[in-house]
Design a protein around this motif. Sequence first.
Motif, PDB file in Angstrom:
ATOM      1  N   PHE A 194      64.999  48.182  14.377  1.00 55.55           N
ATOM      2  CA  PHE A 194      65.631  48.370  13.067  1.00 55.55           C
ATOM      3  C   PHE A 194      67.002  49.019  13.178  1.00 55.55           C
ATOM      4  O   PHE A 194      67.724  49.108  12.195  1.00 55.55           O
ATOM      5  CB  PHE A 194      64.715  49.207  12.170  1.00 55.55           C
ATOM      6  CG  PHE A 194      63.432  48.508  11.821  1.00 55.55           C
ATOM      7  CD1 PHE A 194      63.344  47.705  10.693  1.00 55.55           C
ATOM      8  CD2 PHE A 194      62.313  48.631  12.638  1.00 55.55           C
ATOM      9  CE1 PHE A 194      62.164  47.044  10.376  1.00 55.55           C
ATOM     10  CE2 PHE A 194      61.130  47.977  12.337  1.00 55.55           C
ATOM     11  CZ  PHE A 194      61.054  47.180  11.206  1.00 55.55           C
ATOM     12  N   THR A 195      67.355  49.501  14.366  1.00 56.44           N
ATOM     13  CA  THR A 195      68.696  50.051  14.577  1.00 56.44           C
ATOM     14  C   THR A 195      69.685  48.967  14.979  1.00 56.44           C
ATOM     15  O   THR A 195      70.886  49.220  15.022  1.00 56.44           O
ATOM     16  CB  THR A 195      68.678  51.140  15.668  1.00 56.44           C
ATOM     17  OG1 THR A 195      68.361  50.540  16.941  1.00 56.44           O
ATOM     18  CG2 THR A 195      67.631  52.208  15.351  1.00 56.44           C
ATOM     19  N   HIS A 196      69.185  47.766  15.286  1.00 55.28           N
ATOM     20  CA  HIS A 196      70.051  46.668  15.716  1.00 55.28           C
ATOM     21  C   HIS A 196      70.517  45.888  14.492  1.00 55.28           C
ATOM     22  O   HIS A 196      69.711  45.462  13.649  1.00 55.28           O
ATOM     23  CB  HIS A 196      69.283  45.752  16.669  1.00 55.28           C
ATOM     24  CG  HIS A 196      70.172  44.801  17.417  1.00 55.28           C
ATOM     25  ND1 HIS A 196      70.739  43.692  16.822  1.00 55.28           N
ATOM     26  CD2 HIS A 196      70.581  44.791  18.714  1.00 55.28           C
ATOM     27  CE1 HIS A 196      71.459  43.038  17.714  1.00 55.28           C
ATOM     28  NE2 HIS A 196      71.375  43.694  18.873  1.00 55.28           N
ATOM     29  N   GLU A 197      71.805  45.687  14.400  1.00 55.24           N
ATOM     30  CA  GLU A 197      72.381  45.062  13.201  1.00 55.24           C
ATOM     31  C   GLU A 197      71.903  43.626  12.975  1.00 55.24           C
ATOM     32  O   GLU A 197      71.890  43.135  11.847  1.00 55.24           O
ATOM     33  CB  GLU A 197      73.901  45.081  13.287  1.00 55.24           C
ATOM     34  CG  GLU A 197      74.466  44.343  14.499  1.00 55.24           C
ATOM     35  CD  GLU A 197      75.966  44.407  14.582  1.00 55.24           C
ATOM     36  OE1 GLU A 197      76.544  43.669  15.390  1.00 55.24           O
ATOM     37  OE2 GLU A 197      76.567  45.204  13.828  1.00 55.24           O
ATOM     38  N   GLY A 198      71.447  42.939  14.032  1.00 52.99           N
ATOM     39  CA  GLY A 198      71.038  41.552  13.858  1.00 52.99           C
ATOM     40  C   GLY A 198      69.557  41.349  13.622  1.00 52.99           C
ATOM     41  O   GLY A 198      69.099  40.205  13.415  1.00 52.99           O
ATOM     42  N   PHE A 199      68.762  42.427  13.597  1.00 54.70           N
ATOM     43  CA  PHE A 199      67.307  42.278  13.529  1.00 54.70           C
ATOM     44  C   PHE A 199      66.835  41.660  12.215  1.00 54.70           C
ATOM     45  O   PHE A 199      66.112  40.658  12.200  1.00 54.70           O
ATOM     46  CB  PHE A 199      66.642  43.637  13.745  1.00 54.70           C
ATOM     47  CG  PHE A 199      65.156  43.614  13.537  1.00 54.70           C
ATOM     48  CD1 PHE A 199      64.325  42.855  14.355  1.00 54.70           C
ATOM     49  CD2 PHE A 199      64.574  44.348  12.507  1.00 54.70           C
ATOM     50  CE1 PHE A 199      62.957  42.828  14.162  1.00 54.70           C
ATOM     51  CE2 PHE A 199      63.210  44.327  12.309  1.00 54.70           C
ATOM     52  CZ  PHE A 199      62.397  43.567  13.138  1.00 54.70           C
ATOM     53  N   LEU A 200      67.235  42.253  11.093  1.00 54.24           N
ATOM     54  CA  LEU A 200      66.757  41.757   9.799  1.00 54.24           C
ATOM     55  C   LEU A 200      67.223  40.330   9.531  1.00 54.24           C
ATOM     56  O   LEU A 200      66.499  39.525   8.924  1.00 54.24           O
ATOM     57  CB  LEU A 200      67.219  42.691   8.678  1.00 54.24           C
ATOM     58  CG  LEU A 200      66.583  44.087   8.680  1.00 54.24           C
ATOM     59  CD1 LEU A 200      67.131  44.914   7.522  1.00 54.24           C
ATOM     60  CD2 LEU A 200      65.068  43.989   8.571  1.00 54.24           C
ATOM     61  N   ARG A 201      68.413  39.992   9.989  1.00 53.50           N
ATOM     62  CA  ARG A 201      68.906  38.619   9.808  1.00 53.50           C
ATOM     63  C   ARG A 201      68.023  37.628  10.556  1.00 53.50           C
ATOM     64  O   ARG A 201      67.667  36.564  10.028  1.00 53.50           O
ATOM     65  CB  ARG A 201      70.347  38.526  10.301  1.00 53.50           C
ATOM     66  CG  ARG A 201      70.920  37.103  10.265  1.00 53.50           C
ATOM     67  CD  ARG A 201      72.390  37.113  10.675  1.00 53.50           C
ATOM     68  NE  ARG A 201      72.585  37.795  11.935  1.00 53.50           N
ATOM     69  CZ  ARG A 201      72.347  37.222  13.123  1.00 53.50           C
ATOM     70  NH1 ARG A 201      71.881  35.980  13.186  1.00 53.50           N
ATOM     71  NH2 ARG A 201      72.587  37.885  14.236  1.00 53.50           N
ATOM     72  N   VAL A 202      67.646  37.975  11.786  1.00 60.17           N
ATOM     73  CA  VAL A 202      66.774  37.093  12.567  1.00 60.17           C
ATOM     74  C   VAL A 202      65.420  36.927  11.893  1.00 60.17           C
ATOM     75  O   VAL A 202      64.878  35.818  11.804  1.00 60.17           O
ATOM     76  CB  VAL A 202      66.599  37.658  13.995  1.00 60.17           C
ATOM     77  CG1 VAL A 202      65.506  36.901  14.740  1.00 60.17           C
ATOM     78  CG2 VAL A 202      67.906  37.590  14.763  1.00 60.17           C
ATOM     79  N   VAL A 203      64.861  38.022  11.396  1.00 60.94           N
ATOM     80  CA  VAL A 203      63.556  37.963  10.730  1.00 60.94           C
ATOM     81  C   VAL A 203      63.617  37.063   9.497  1.00 60.94           C
ATOM     82  O   VAL A 203      62.730  36.223   9.272  1.00 60.94           O
ATOM     83  CB  VAL A 203      63.082  39.382  10.342  1.00 60.94           C
ATOM     84  CG1 VAL A 203      61.820  39.302   9.482  1.00 60.94           C
ATOM     85  CG2 VAL A 203      62.808  40.208  11.593  1.00 60.94           C
ATOM     86  N   LYS A 204      64.656  37.229   8.671  1.00 60.43           N
ATOM     87  CA  LYS A 204      64.789  36.421   7.457  1.00 60.43           C
ATOM     88  C   LYS A 204      64.900  34.933   7.781  1.00 60.43           C
ATOM     89  O   LYS A 204      64.266  34.085   7.149  1.00 60.43           O
ATOM     90  CB  LYS A 204      66.014  36.876   6.659  1.00 60.43           C
ATOM     91  CG  LYS A 204      65.844  38.233   5.996  1.00 60.43           C
ATOM     92  CD  LYS A 204      67.114  38.639   5.244  1.00 60.43           C
ATOM     93  CE  LYS A 204      66.935  39.999   4.600  1.00 60.43           C
ATOM     94  NZ  LYS A 204      68.180  40.433   3.882  1.00 60.43           N
ATOM     95  N   GLU A 205      65.694  34.608   8.789  1.00 57.86           N
ATOM     96  CA  GLU A 205      65.877  33.212   9.159  1.00 57.86           C
ATOM     97  C   GLU A 205      64.578  32.605   9.681  1.00 57.86           C
ATOM     98  O   GLU A 205      64.204  31.490   9.297  1.00 57.86           O
ATOM     99  CB  GLU A 205      66.984  33.090  10.208  1.00 57.86           C
ATOM    100  CG  GLU A 205      68.372  33.421   9.679  1.00 57.86           C
ATOM    101  CD  GLU A 205      69.430  33.387  10.770  1.00 57.86           C
ATOM    102  OE1 GLU A 205      69.043  33.207  11.957  1.00 57.86           O
ATOM    103  OE2 GLU A 205      70.622  33.545  10.451  1.00 57.86           O
ATOM    104  N   GLU A 206      63.898  33.319  10.557  1.00 58.14           N
ATOM    105  CA  GLU A 206      62.646  32.814  11.109  1.00 58.14           C
ATOM    106  C   GLU A 206      61.578  32.698  10.033  1.00 58.14           C
ATOM    107  O   GLU A 206      60.790  31.745  10.021  1.00 58.14           O
ATOM    108  CB  GLU A 206      62.159  33.726  12.239  1.00 58.14           C
ATOM    109  CG  GLU A 206      63.056  33.746  13.468  1.00 58.14           C
ATOM    110  CD  GLU A 206      63.033  32.419  14.215  1.00 58.14           C
ATOM    111  OE1 GLU A 206      62.080  31.641  14.025  1.00 58.14           O
ATOM    112  OE2 GLU A 206      63.976  32.169  14.983  1.00 58.14           O
TER     113      GLU A 206
END
Length: 311
Positions: A228-240
Amino acid sequence: MIKDLKKKFRLNMLGLIETKKSTVTKFEVVSFWGQDNVGWEYVESDGASGGLLLMWDEMCFKMNNCYKGDRWLSVEGIILKNNFYCAFFLVYGAHVRDEKLVVWEELSYTAGLCQVPCCFMGDFNEIIQAEERKGNASLSISAEEFKSWVQDMLLVDLPLTDRTFTWFRGWSCSRIDRVLVNLEWMEEFPEIRLRGGPRGLLDHCPMIVEDTSMRYGPRPFRSLDSWFTHEGFLRVVKEEWKGLGNLQLTDKLKALTIPLGKWHTDNFGDMDKKIMKFEEEIKKVDDMVSMGLYDGTVEARRKALVTCCEK
């Protein structure tokens, strides 16, 4: 330390010794455990010293009774997976011989009240064999009395598979942390084993009891705080998540583990290797101390390794 252990191991019960807390709140326990399906009991500290806290997964263990002393805590109940009635004792051994004798007597009496297989775990502040204290040639009177208590209670001292000592302070080291079970416990869990976890900057190594024969059903979905500290994590989750369409929630979570595993390797894989290397080096330093290879630079090196590992 608690979060690190929970990340590495599936913990059904966790005992903390010397909490130094006069009260323990549900908010604190849930924060420690990470979920709200947690049962707990505690013994308050005496000022800034002592204190015990025992936590367990309520999906795995149901408590029926609780008993407390100044330096021990016991919960009696049932392990739901195999319908096994038992009692867990968390012990923080006294330092003075007369006080130790009182603790052993209280534990014996309470175990007699429970009348179920018992598991005693914690810092007993005493050794059973002379070689369990570095540089020691014989057992003290209190150590002999502790050894006799273990024998009279018909307890099995689980062997420590990966280290000689559990407590370190400078060049001094001893094995005073242990887990003791009776024969009925061994019959129910024949594959039980004990090993030490990384101690970090603590004086003591955590004791980890595992039973390799137990199966706990489907593996739960897990995440790491660092994601959750990585800026790209939530974007990857939403896309998947969008790409999985109208699947059931459990099927989506199961499918999500594959791309998240790859994403973790791409972004944190090297970090995992670095942490593992630091932990291996820290263990080597502890082994050097255990073998008597201690000098003024060893503890400084150990602290530097721990600092790098934590960072």
